[in-house]
Motif scaffolding. Structure first.
Motif, PDB file in Angstrom:
ATOM      1  N   ALA A 104      37.956  41.016  12.541  1.00 29.97           N
ATOM      2  CA  ALA A 104      39.004  42.620  13.867  1.00 29.97           C
ATOM      3  C   ALA A 104      36.682  42.286  14.100  1.00 29.97           C
ATOM      4  CB  ALA A 104      39.223  43.370  12.724  1.00 29.97           C
ATOM      5  N   GLN A 105      35.750  42.596  13.999  1.00 26.68           N
ATOM      6  CA  GLN A 105      34.823  42.813  14.086  1.00 26.68           C
ATOM      7  C   GLN A 105      34.429  42.121  15.510  1.00 26.68           C
ATOM      8  OE1 GLN A 105      31.650  42.131  11.127  1.00 26.68           O
ATOM      9  NE2 GLN A 105      32.713  43.878   9.936  1.00 26.68           N
ATOM     10  N   LEU A 106      35.025  40.421  15.418  1.00 30.14           N
ATOM     11  CA  LEU A 106      34.594  39.916  16.413  1.00 30.14           C
ATOM     12  C   LEU A 106      35.799  39.902  17.385  1.00 30.14           C
ATOM     13  CD1 LEU A 106      33.419  36.538  17.401  1.00 30.14           C
ATOM     14  CD2 LEU A 106      35.727  36.063  15.661  1.00 30.14           C
ATOM     15  N   ALA A 107      36.574  40.426  17.272  1.00 33.25           N
ATOM     16  CA  ALA A 107      37.893  40.777  18.363  1.00 33.25           C
ATOM     17  C   ALA A 107      37.346  41.713  18.896  1.00 33.25           C
ATOM     18  CB  ALA A 107      38.754  41.403  17.389  1.00 33.25           C
ATOM     19  N   THR A 108      36.553  43.066  18.095  1.00 33.45           N
ATOM     20  CA  THR A 108      35.993  44.333  19.241  1.00 33.45           C
ATOM     21  C   THR A 108      35.126  43.965  20.045  1.00 33.45           C
ATOM     22  OG1 THR A 108      36.058  45.427  16.902  1.00 33.45           O
ATOM     23  CG2 THR A 108      34.594  46.254  18.019  1.00 33.45           C
ATOM     24  N   ARG A 109      33.666  42.949  19.060  1.00 34.56           N
ATOM     25  CA  ARG A 109      32.485  42.612  19.828  1.00 34.56           C
ATOM     26  C   ARG A 109      33.272  41.313  21.811  1.00 34.56           C
ATOM     27  NH1 ARG A 109      29.316  42.490  15.959  1.00 34.56           N
ATOM     28  NH2 ARG A 109      29.185  44.587  15.602  1.00 34.56           N
ATOM     29  N   PHE A 110      34.561  40.896  21.082  1.00 34.23           N
ATOM     30  CA  PHE A 110      35.140  40.406  22.148  1.00 34.23           C
ATOM     31  C   PHE A 110      35.506  41.449  23.457  1.00 34.23           C
ATOM     32  CE2 PHE A 110      38.422  37.970  24.798  1.00 34.23           C
ATOM     33  CZ  PHE A 110      38.088  36.737  24.636  1.00 34.23           C
ATOM     34  N   ASN A 111      36.304  42.508  22.862  1.00 33.90           N
ATOM     35  CA  ASN A 111      36.558  43.390  23.873  1.00 33.90           C
ATOM     36  C   ASN A 111      35.568  43.991  24.160  1.00 33.90           C
ATOM     37  OD1 ASN A 111      38.991  42.499  22.857  1.00 33.90           O
ATOM     38  ND2 ASN A 111      39.459  44.062  21.788  1.00 33.90           N
ATOM     39  N   GLN A 112      34.180  44.490  23.832  1.00 29.90           N
ATOM     40  CA  GLN A 112      33.171  44.802  24.620  1.00 29.90           C
ATOM     41  C   GLN A 112      32.359  43.816  25.606  1.00 29.90           C
ATOM     42  OE1 GLN A 112      30.211  45.535  20.717  1.00 29.90           O
ATOM     43  NE2 GLN A 112      31.448  47.063  20.787  1.00 29.90           N
ATOM     44  N   MET A 113      32.367  42.390  25.376  1.00 27.52           N
ATOM     45  CA  MET A 113      32.322  41.667  26.301  1.00 27.52           C
ATOM     46  C   MET A 113      32.778  41.363  27.536  1.00 27.52           C
ATOM     47  SD  MET A 113      31.389  37.574  25.370  1.00 27.52           S
ATOM     48  CE  MET A 113      33.721  37.263  25.810  1.00 27.52           C
ATOM     49  N   ALA A 114      33.624  41.672  27.243  1.00 35.31           N
ATOM     50  CA  ALA A 114      35.144  41.438  28.330  1.00 35.31           C
ATOM     51  C   ALA A 114      35.344  42.762  29.145  1.00 35.31           C
ATOM     52  CB  ALA A 114      37.127  41.326  27.603  1.00 35.31           C
ATOM     53  N   ALA A 115      34.884  43.597  28.571  1.00 35.65           N
ATOM     54  CA  ALA A 115      34.933  45.406  29.297  1.00 35.65           C
ATOM     55  C   ALA A 115      33.312  45.024  30.138  1.00 35.65           C
ATOM     56  CB  ALA A 115      34.780  46.515  28.555  1.00 35.65           C
ATOM     57  N   LYS A 116      32.363  44.364  29.576  1.00 36.19           N
ATOM     58  CA  LYS A 116      30.766  44.507  30.403  1.00 36.19           C
ATOM     59  C   LYS A 116      31.203  43.508  31.305  1.00 36.19           C
ATOM     60  CE  LYS A 116      26.693  45.019  30.370  1.00 36.19           C
ATOM     61  NZ  LYS A 116      26.317  47.322  30.187  1.00 36.19           N
ATOM     62  N   LEU A 117      31.972  42.716  31.024  1.00 33.80           N
ATOM     63  CA  LEU A 117      32.103  41.306  31.974  1.00 33.80           C
ATOM     64  C   LEU A 117      32.432  42.027  33.618  1.00 33.80           C
ATOM     65  CD1 LEU A 117      32.568  37.910  30.489  1.00 33.80           C
ATOM     66  CD2 LEU A 117      31.047  38.848  31.498  1.00 33.80           C
ATOM     67  N   ASP A 118      33.515  42.744  32.681  1.00 35.65           N
ATOM     68  CA  ASP A 118      35.131  43.245  33.367  1.00 35.65           C
ATOM     69  C   ASP A 118      34.013  44.506  34.944  1.00 35.65           C
ATOM     70  OD1 ASP A 118      37.448  44.116  35.179  1.00 35.65           O
ATOM     71  OD2 ASP A 118      37.701  45.219  33.796  1.00 35.65           O
ATOM     72  N   GLN A 119      32.855  45.081  33.922  1.00 34.38           N
ATOM     73  CA  GLN A 119      32.444  45.989  34.956  1.00 34.38           C
ATOM     74  C   GLN A 119      31.030  44.811  35.859  1.00 34.38           C
ATOM     75  OE1 GLN A 119      30.000  48.168  31.534  1.00 34.38           O
ATOM     76  NE2 GLN A 119      29.022  49.656  33.440  1.00 34.38           N
ATOM     77  N   VAL A 120      30.142  43.843  34.754  1.00 41.75           N
ATOM     78  CA  VAL A 120      29.668  43.307  36.716  1.00 41.75           C
ATOM     79  C   VAL A 120      30.505  43.224  37.629  1.00 41.75           C
ATOM     80  CG1 VAL A 120      28.358  41.631  37.129  1.00 41.75           C
ATOM     81  CG2 VAL A 120      28.218  43.535  34.293  1.00 41.75           C
ATOM     82  N   GLU A 121      31.892  42.657  37.471  1.00 38.01           N
ATOM     83  CA  GLU A 121      32.804  42.181  38.050  1.00 38.01           C
ATOM     84  C   GLU A 121      33.186  42.964  39.794  1.00 38.01           C
ATOM     85  OE1 GLU A 121      33.170  39.491  39.618  1.00 38.01           O
ATOM     86  OE2 GLU A 121      34.589  39.242  40.563  1.00 38.01           O
ATOM     87  N   SER A 122      33.391  44.260  38.904  1.00 35.34           N
ATOM     88  CA  SER A 122      33.893  45.458  39.665  1.00 35.34           C
ATOM     89  C   SER A 122      32.613  45.989  40.644  1.00 35.34           C
ATOM     90  CB  SER A 122      34.577  46.476  39.178  1.00 35.34           C
ATOM     91  OG  SER A 122      33.933  46.852  37.708  1.00 35.34           O
ATOM     92  N   MET A 123      31.130  45.154  40.010  1.00 36.74           N
ATOM     93  CA  MET A 123      29.859  46.048  40.554  1.00 36.74           C
ATOM     94  C   MET A 123      30.244  45.042  41.331  1.00 36.74           C
ATOM     95  SD  MET A 123      27.468  47.118  37.587  1.00 36.74           S
ATOM     96  CE  MET A 123      25.567  47.437  38.341  1.00 36.74           C
ATOM     97  N   ARG A 124      29.727  43.900  40.961  1.00 35.01           N
ATOM     98  CA  ARG A 124      29.334  42.921  42.122  1.00 35.01           C
ATOM     99  C   ARG A 124      30.560  43.133  43.587  1.00 35.01           C
ATOM    100  NH1 ARG A 124      31.035  37.608  43.928  1.00 35.01           N
ATOM    101  NH2 ARG A 124      32.963  37.818  42.063  1.00 35.01           N
ATOM    102  N   GLN A 125      32.334  43.499  42.994  1.00 36.83           N
ATOM    103  CA  GLN A 125      33.019  43.234  44.500  1.00 36.83           C
ATOM    104  C   GLN A 125      32.404  44.649  44.823  1.00 36.83           C
ATOM    105  OE1 GLN A 125      36.634  42.969  42.705  1.00 36.83           O
ATOM    106  NE2 GLN A 125      36.528  40.873  42.623  1.00 36.83           N
ATOM    107  N   ARG A 126      32.140  45.469  44.505  1.00 40.92           N
ATOM    108  CA  ARG A 126      31.747  46.825  45.189  1.00 40.92           C
ATOM    109  C   ARG A 126      30.702  46.534  45.906  1.00 40.92           C
ATOM    110  NH1 ARG A 126      32.023  50.168  40.893  1.00 40.92           N
ATOM    111  NH2 ARG A 126      29.713  50.476  40.468  1.00 40.92           N
ATOM    112  N   LEU A 127      29.762  46.227  45.199  1.00 39.61           N
ATOM    113  CA  LEU A 127      28.081  45.974  45.599  1.00 39.61           C
ATOM    114  C   LEU A 127      28.625  45.121  47.658  1.00 39.61           C
ATOM    115  CD1 LEU A 127      24.795  46.051  45.656  1.00 39.61           C
ATOM    116  CD2 LEU A 127      25.077  43.489  44.294  1.00 39.61           C
ATOM    117  N   ILE A 128      29.248  43.823  47.107  1.00 45.01           N
ATOM    118  CA  ILE A 128      29.658  42.841  48.063  1.00 45.01           C
ATOM    119  C   ILE A 128      30.561  44.240  49.132  1.00 45.01           C
ATOM    120  CG2 ILE A 128      30.487  41.512  49.265  1.00 45.01           C
ATOM    121  CD1 ILE A 128      30.585  40.014  46.510  1.00 45.01           C
ATOM    122  N   GLY A 129      30.614  44.769  49.132  1.00 48.26           N
ATOM    123  CA  GLY A 129      32.077  45.241  50.345  1.00 48.26           C
ATOM    124  C   GLY A 129      30.663  45.950  50.472  1.00 48.26           C
ATOM    125  N   ASP A 130      30.637  46.905  49.869  1.00 49.00           N
ATOM    126  CA  ASP A 130      29.076  48.147  50.239  1.00 49.00           C
ATOM    127  C   ASP A 130      28.173  47.675  51.278  1.00 49.00           C
ATOM    128  OD1 ASP A 130      30.584  49.768  48.616  1.00 49.00           O
ATOM    129  OD2 ASP A 130      28.777  49.817  47.132  1.00 49.00           O
TER     130      ASP A 130
END
Ligand SMILES: Nc1ncnc2c1ncn2[C@@H]1O[C@H](COP(=O)(O)OP(=O)(O)OP(=O)(O)O)[C@@H](O)[C@H]1O
Ligand SMILES: [Mg+2]
Length: 377
Positions: free
Chosen positions: A134-160
């Motif tokens: 369960a801890q591994l799954a929590t960390r995995f989800n945290q990592m996925a959320a961070k990647l999601d955030q970085v990806e949307s930041m990247r997309q926004r940055l390119i747009g901006d």
């Protein structure tokens, strides 16, 4: 079969349980073969001696003993078969249970990892229980959320960035076409406008480069005691000509005997210059700007207060966002910047362990930007 085993953890688990049962059964068979007759005789002899002592006939009992041994052996073997069967059923049940509780989450994570590798950053795994998986799954989800955030930041940055680049480029292209068609006169004003837009592009690219360096922490901080009073005077002196030409008063209010700050002097100067430059830019003629420095506990606070256009409450929390401008048309008309200055300033202050905050009572009521630095030890 071997290939199936190699690819399935559940099958490996079942096989290992069966191997343990097999070892147990073989051991028991060997024991019954070699140890059982000896121990049986030993125990029966003991009983025979007791019978002899009690006056019984030991010699005539050997036939009975051998039948007894055969019956005992048969019932032992029967018990062994039932025990092996029961153990096999438990092994199968256990491996099914473990497959569900261990392998299913691992399998779910493997699917989610594949999804993320394919660029679907919104995928998450379900968390069940509180164990290591369960801890591994929590960390995995945290990592996925961070990647999601970085990806949307990247997309926004390119747009901006493309949006910001397009504006001056369109202006330059329009002016050049006007010149080629003879619609615009080839005079100083036209060239000046083209030059101003090219200059704007240049600044934007420089700012972006600086922002990426600062955000990636791709620079070394040179932290050492800094004389704050001297730093404030240096920045003020550097900007005085611009303040004078805009008829804005620049006042200094530094607490006497202020302790030195523990900071990177060049970066602190960069932040203060940026804030003072903004105050100058967003304050109309005949306004007033005050740079003050004071100490509260273990922190040195430097504030830049102006009597300028102020910032409405709903914009306050956004002014540090990249490319954010309260009034885009106004900052453009005034030859204004791209809205990156405060983003860089905040990142620089935070890298030195401080905070940069803004206060403003509202539109046309001035604003105060304050940043903190640690007191030198
Ligand atoms: N002292 C101030 N008074 C009023 N508004 C301000 C002040 N400082 C910043 N702002 C608002 O915050 C926005 C963001 O400021 P920031 O310094 O990041 O960008 P900028 O000044 O527009 O461009 P640049 O990247 O060249 O600095 C500005 O566009 C302005 O609307
Ligand atoms: Mg600025």
């Amino acid at each position: 079969m071997i290939d199936y085993l190699r690819h399935h953890l559940g099958a490996k688990l079942l096989l290992s349980y069966l191997a343990i049962i097999l070892v147990g059964v073989v051991t028991l068979i060997l024991a019954s073969q070699f140890v059982l007759p000896v121990t049986f005789n030993h125990h029966m002899l003991g009983m025979g001696t007791m019978n002899g002592m009690m006056g019984g006939q030991t010699a005539g009992n050997s036939g009975v003993m051998s039948t007894l041994y055969t019956d005992f052996r048969a019932s032992f073997n029967e018990a062994l078969i039932y025990a092996a069967l029961a153990a096999t059923i438990v092994a199968v049940a256990l491996s099914i249970y473990l497959s569900r509780s261990v392998i299913a989450p691992v399998h779910a994570m493997s699917i989610a990892t594949q999804n993320i590798a394919d660029g679907h950053y919104d995928k998450r795994v379900q968390i069940q229980g509180e164990d290591e998986l369960a801890q591994l799954a929590t960390r995995f989800n945290q990592m996925a959320a961070k990647l999601d955030q970085v990806e949307s930041m990247r997309q926004r940055l390119i747009g901006d960035v493309s949006h910001e680049l397009r504006t001056p480029l369109t202006a330059i292209k329009g002016s050049m076409e006007g010149l080629m068609d003879g619609v615009l006169p080839a005079d100083h004003e036209t060239f000046f406008q083209i030059h101003a837009e090219a200059d704007r592009l240049n600044r934007l690219v420089d700012d972006l480069q600086e922002l990426s360096r600062v955000e990636a922490h791709a620079y070394e901080l040179d932290l050492r005691p800094v004389d704050v009073s001297l730093m404030v005077k240096t920045v003020a002196k550097r900007l005085t000509p611009q303040f004078e030409s805009k008829h804005i008063a620049l006042n200094l209010d530094v607490e006497p005997g202020l302790s030195p700050a523990f900071a990177d002097e060049d970066r602190a100067v960069q932040v203060l210059t940026n804030l003072t430059g903004n105050a100058l830019q967003y304050t109309p003629e005949n306004g007033k700007v005050t740079i003050s420095a004071r100490q509260i506990n273990n922190e040195i606070l430097i504030s830049v207060h102006d009597t300028g256009v102020g910032i409405p409450a709903e914009h306050l929390q956004h002014v540090f966002d990249r490319f954010y401008r309260v009034d885009k048309s106004r900052s453009r008309r005034a030859g204004g910047g791209s809205g990156i200055g405060l983003t860089i300033a905040r990142a620089l202050v935070e890298a030195q362990g401080g905070k940069l905050q803004v206060e403003s009572p509202g539109s046309d009521m001035g604003s105060t930007f304050t940043f903190t630095m640690k007191k030198a030890p």
